[in-house]
Design an enzyme around this catalytic site. Sequence first.
Site, PDB file in Angstrom:
ATOM      1  N   SER A   7       0.864  -1.187   0.000  1.00  0.00           N
ATOM      2  CA  SER A   7       0.000   0.000   0.000  1.00  0.00           C
ATOM      3  C   SER A   7       0.892   1.225   0.000  1.00  0.00           C
ATOM      4  CB  SER A   7      -0.956   0.008   1.206  1.00  0.00           C
ATOM      5  OG  SER A   7      -0.267  -0.177   2.423  1.00  0.00           O
ATOM      6  N   GLU A   9       1.058   5.622   0.529  1.00  0.00           N
ATOM      7  CA  GLU A   9       0.435   6.836   1.057  1.00  0.00           C
ATOM      8  C   GLU A   9       0.839   8.045   0.220  1.00  0.00           C
ATOM      9  OE1 GLU A   9       0.255   7.793   5.416  1.00  0.00           O
ATOM     10  OE2 GLU A   9       1.490   9.493   4.758  1.00  0.00           O
ATOM     11  N   ASP A 101      -2.768  16.083  14.220  1.00  0.00           N
ATOM     12  CA  ASP A 101      -1.902  17.082  14.848  1.00  0.00           C
ATOM     13  C   ASP A 101      -2.664  18.384  15.020  1.00  0.00           C
ATOM     14  OD1 ASP A 101       0.300  15.350  14.832  1.00  0.00           O
ATOM     15  OD2 ASP A 101       0.774  15.893  12.761  1.00  0.00           O
ATOM     16  N   TYR A 138       2.504   3.274  17.015  1.00  0.00           N
ATOM     17  CA  TYR A 138       3.863   3.773  17.224  1.00  0.00           C
ATOM     18  C   TYR A 138       4.765   2.663  17.738  1.00  0.00           C
ATOM     19  CZ  TYR A 138       2.911   8.670  16.279  1.00  0.00           C
ATOM     20  OH  TYR A 138       2.612   9.843  15.650  1.00  0.00           O
ATOM     21  N   PHE A 209      11.568  15.042  10.850  1.00  0.00           N
ATOM     22  CA  PHE A 209      10.344  14.257  11.010  1.00  0.00           C
ATOM     23  C   PHE A 209      10.529  13.218  12.116  1.00  0.00           C
ATOM     24  CE2 PHE A 209       7.146  11.356   8.585  1.00  0.00           C
ATOM     25  CZ  PHE A 209       6.168  11.691   9.497  1.00  0.00           C
ATOM     26  N   HIS A 258       3.687  -0.976   3.881  1.00  0.00           N
ATOM     27  CA  HIS A 258       3.031   0.302   3.577  1.00  0.00           C
ATOM     28  C   HIS A 258       4.118   1.364   3.387  1.00  0.00           C
ATOM     29  CE1 HIS A 258      -0.211   3.306   3.688  1.00  0.00           C
ATOM     30  NE2 HIS A 258       0.581   4.047   4.430  1.00  0.00           N
TER      31      HIS A 258
END
Length: 287
Positions: A7, A9, A101, A138, A209, A258
């Site tokens: 998959s 994103e 967020d 996470y 990040f 992913h």
Amino acid sequence: MTRPALSFEFFPPKSLPQSFRLWDCVTALAPLAPDFVSVTYGAGGTTRKLTHEAVQAIGAQTGLDVAAHLTCVEASRDETLGIAEEYRKAGVDRIVALRGDPPKGAGRFVARPDGFSGSVDLVEALAGRGFDVTVGAYPEKHPDAADHSADIEHLKRKLDAGADTAITQFFFEAETFFRFRDACEKAGIDAPIIPGILPVENWAGTRRFAEACGTSIPQVVADAFETAERDGGADLLATALATELCDDLLSGGVEHLHFYTLNKPDLTRDVCHALGLTPGVSLQNVA
């Protein structure tokens, strides 16, 4: 070894050039026959309309199964569920449900009095309306969590509330995922947990990040990228490291990968090809 599910994103474009980049990314990766693709949602719901437009366009033009990200930041319950129903009308039944967020400068998440209290509340409402719900996980401690055990307890609450599967934040070592997977099993979690893979397009951006989301960076990886950037070999290193990570995960029993593409398909496609995942080819064919 059977072919793993894939998959990808994407994030919604904010300009015409970004629209072309998104479409180039989708068309480059679609031949790999992903199980689904997802489109993100900006902090504070800032890309709400753009996400909806991108989800509709990708689904209509490619026939891919598209999952829409949805958050509960800066919106009432009625507004959030109204957006979900708009997705359903567009043929989208898969939602990636996230707390989200807070808007820039807002600090920590604060629930609106007329809004969802957080991701568990959001998942329960979406699952109750028949959506296929995916949540975030996470493998290392979330910056807002008291400790890693609290993270796992929170993930279990989301799954118990009706989520079907989870996708992890990115990480650099397969053992990080395996330790997390084992801890989840001990906590009674048996839903599929999909590892999130981030091929490093930009090392400086990836470091920022990682710091923001609590992803630890092995010193050997940091040193390697600093050397590779000086020598002009950063893309080659990124492909090699991501391929090795994915290979280790697949050898450890992972059945779905992913990829966070950042709307740049080349590294993701190169990693898939290095793993033997090309259009019409399975790992069985190249063993």
